[in-house]
Structures are given as structure tokens and as C-alpha cells.
Scaffold this motif. Structure first.
Motif, PDB file in Angstrom:
ATOM      1  N   ILE A 159     -42.808 -20.892  23.703  1.00  0.00           N
ATOM      2  CA  ILE A 159     -43.466 -21.997  24.405  1.00  0.00           C
ATOM      3  C   ILE A 159     -42.457 -23.090  24.725  1.00  0.00           C
ATOM      4  O   ILE A 159     -42.419 -23.614  25.842  1.00  0.00           O
ATOM      5  N   LEU A 160     -41.609 -23.455  23.751  1.00  0.00           N
ATOM      6  CA  LEU A 160     -40.597 -24.478  23.983  1.00  0.00           C
ATOM      7  C   LEU A 160     -39.640 -24.060  25.097  1.00  0.00           C
ATOM      8  O   LEU A 160     -39.287 -24.868  25.959  1.00  0.00           O
ATOM      9  N   ALA A 161     -39.246 -22.790  25.119  1.00  0.00           N
ATOM     10  CA  ALA A 161     -38.360 -22.308  26.178  1.00  0.00           C
ATOM     11  C   ALA A 161     -39.013 -22.446  27.551  1.00  0.00           C
ATOM     12  O   ALA A 161     -38.375 -22.876  28.513  1.00  0.00           O
ATOM     13  N   ARG A 162     -40.296 -22.121  27.642  1.00  0.00           N
ATOM     14  CA  ARG A 162     -41.003 -22.256  28.923  1.00  0.00           C
ATOM     15  C   ARG A 162     -41.085 -23.706  29.369  1.00  0.00           C
ATOM     16  O   ARG A 162     -40.939 -24.020  30.553  1.00  0.00           O
ATOM     17  N   VAL A 163     -41.312 -24.614  28.437  1.00  0.00           N
ATOM     18  CA  VAL A 163     -41.387 -26.037  28.771  1.00  0.00           C
ATOM     19  C   VAL A 163     -40.039 -26.526  29.285  1.00  0.00           C
ATOM     20  O   VAL A 163     -39.964 -27.236  30.296  1.00  0.00           O
ATOM     21  N   LEU A 164     -38.947 -26.138  28.613  1.00  0.00           N
ATOM     22  CA  LEU A 164     -37.615 -26.574  29.043  1.00  0.00           C
ATOM     23  C   LEU A 164     -37.258 -26.010  30.417  1.00  0.00           C
ATOM     24  O   LEU A 164     -36.675 -26.709  31.244  1.00  0.00           O
ATOM     25  N   VAL A 165     -37.619 -24.769  30.674  1.00  0.00           N
ATOM     26  CA  VAL A 165     -37.355 -24.178  31.997  1.00  0.00           C
ATOM     27  C   VAL A 165     -38.166 -24.907  33.062  1.00  0.00           C
ATOM     28  O   VAL A 165     -37.651 -25.245  34.130  1.00  0.00           O
ATOM     29  N   ALA A 166     -39.429 -25.196  32.787  1.00  0.00           N
ATOM     30  CA  ALA A 166     -40.270 -25.903  33.760  1.00  0.00           C
ATOM     31  C   ALA A 166     -39.719 -27.295  34.043  1.00  0.00           C
ATOM     32  O   ALA A 166     -39.696 -27.734  35.191  1.00  0.00           O
ATOM     33  N   LYS A 167     -39.258 -27.986  33.005  1.00  0.00           N
ATOM     34  CA  LYS A 167     -38.684 -29.323  33.208  1.00  0.00           C
ATOM     35  C   LYS A 167     -37.425 -29.258  34.048  1.00  0.00           C
ATOM     36  O   LYS A 167     -37.164 -30.129  34.869  1.00  0.00           O
ATOM     37  N   ALA A 168     -36.621 -28.216  33.839  1.00  0.00           N
ATOM     38  CA  ALA A 168     -35.380 -28.087  34.598  1.00  0.00           C
ATOM     39  C   ALA A 168     -35.647 -27.728  36.056  1.00  0.00           C
ATOM     40  O   ALA A 168     -34.963 -28.207  36.954  1.00  0.00           O
ATOM     41  N   LEU A 169     -36.656 -26.906  36.316  1.00  0.00           N
ATOM     42  CA  LEU A 169     -36.943 -26.465  37.672  1.00  0.00           C
ATOM     43  C   LEU A 169     -37.765 -27.463  38.474  1.00  0.00           C
ATOM     44  O   LEU A 169     -37.660 -27.516  39.694  1.00  0.00           O
ATOM     45  N   HIS A 170     -38.587 -28.239  37.805  1.00  0.00           N
ATOM     46  CA  HIS A 170     -39.484 -29.169  38.483  1.00  0.00           C
ATOM     47  C   HIS A 170     -39.404 -30.555  37.847  1.00  0.00           C
ATOM     48  O   HIS A 170     -40.363 -31.028  37.245  1.00  0.00           O
TER      49      HIS A 170
ATOM     50  N   GLN B  90     -30.788 -33.969  38.476  1.00  0.00           N
ATOM     51  CA  GLN B  90     -30.637 -35.407  38.332  1.00  0.00           C
ATOM     52  C   GLN B  90     -30.904 -36.126  39.665  1.00  0.00           C
ATOM     53  O   GLN B  90     -31.397 -37.237  39.678  1.00  0.00           O
ATOM     54  N   GLN B  91     -30.586 -35.470  40.787  1.00  0.00           N
ATOM     55  CA  GLN B  91     -30.801 -36.097  42.084  1.00  0.00           C
ATOM     56  C   GLN B  91     -32.187 -35.827  42.643  1.00  0.00           C
ATOM     57  O   GLN B  91     -32.514 -36.261  43.738  1.00  0.00           O
ATOM     58  N   GLY B  92     -33.011 -35.077  41.925  1.00  0.00           N
ATOM     59  CA  GLY B  92     -34.372 -34.824  42.369  1.00  0.00           C
ATOM     60  C   GLY B  92     -34.496 -33.707  43.383  1.00  0.00           C
ATOM     61  O   GLY B  92     -35.480 -33.630  44.110  1.00  0.00           O
ATOM     62  N   ARG B  93     -33.500 -32.841  43.480  1.00  0.00           N
ATOM     63  CA  ARG B  93     -33.568 -31.714  44.417  1.00  0.00           C
ATOM     64  C   ARG B  93     -34.218 -30.521  43.783  1.00  0.00           C
ATOM     65  O   ARG B  93     -34.228 -30.297  42.654  1.00  0.00           O
TER      66      ARG B  93
END
Length: 95
Positions: free
Chosen positions: A53-64, A92-95
Motif C-alpha cells: 500500500i505504501l509503495a502504491r501511495v508513493l508511486v501515485a504521489k510521484a506520478l500525480h 517539482q515543476q508540476g509536469r
């Protein structure tokens, strides 16, 4: 409450055979203790659901980053600077 072995799911009848492994916290309530038979101690592994679950949250935060309120955690950027590089710049730039 009966002590149940995490490895074999059998009630541990002999209290001297029960080994307390750790305490699992819960979202509501007091949580529970994890027990194992003495001979199963080396076979017991922690539940990997929380890690997945933590891995999925970190991936989602990084992608979106704009939808989730942030990009990669500072600890990840600091620990793996060569791996995040350009991808983190976009985050970091919101892309």
C-alpha cells in the motif's frame, strides 16, 4: 484471547511454547499481538500488505503531484539522486 501461531494458524496450547513476535497496530481498536510456536519463529514474516500500500501511495504521489499534494518525498530524492533525476524535476515543476 487465544494465542494463534502466525505461521500455521493453530492455537498455541502450551504457554511456554508461545513466542511474542510483535504488536500489530490497527486503524481502530487496540490492535493485536502476533504469536508463533517456538519452532515457527524463523518462518514467520510480517504482513506485506502495508508495504504494498505504501509503495502504491508513493508511486501515485510521484506520478500525480498536483492531485496528491506533492511529488517524491524528500527522503527518496536525497537517497536516490541519480535515479530520480529528470523525473523528479518534472514532478517539482508540476509536469
Amino acid at each position: 484471547m487465544a494465542r494463534v501461531c502466525r505461521h500455521c494458524d493453530v492455537v498455541i496450547a502450551d504457554p511456554d511454547d508461545a513466542v511474542h513476535m510483535w504488536r500489530e497496530e490497527s486503524m481502530s481498536g487496540p490492535g493485536r499481538d502476533v504469536w508463533a510456536h517456538r519452532e515457527h519463529v524463523d518462518l514467520v514474516e510480517p504482513d506485506t500488505v502495508v508495504t504494498r500500500i505504501l509503495a502504491r501511495v508513493l508511486v501515485a504521489k510521484a506520478l500525480h503531484p498536483t492531485e496528491t499534494g506533492g511529488g517524491l518525498p524528500h527522503e527518496v530524492r536525497e537517497r536516490y539522486p541519480d535515479c530520480v533525476g529528470d523525473a523528479d524535476q518534472g514532478v517539482q515543476q508540476g509536469r
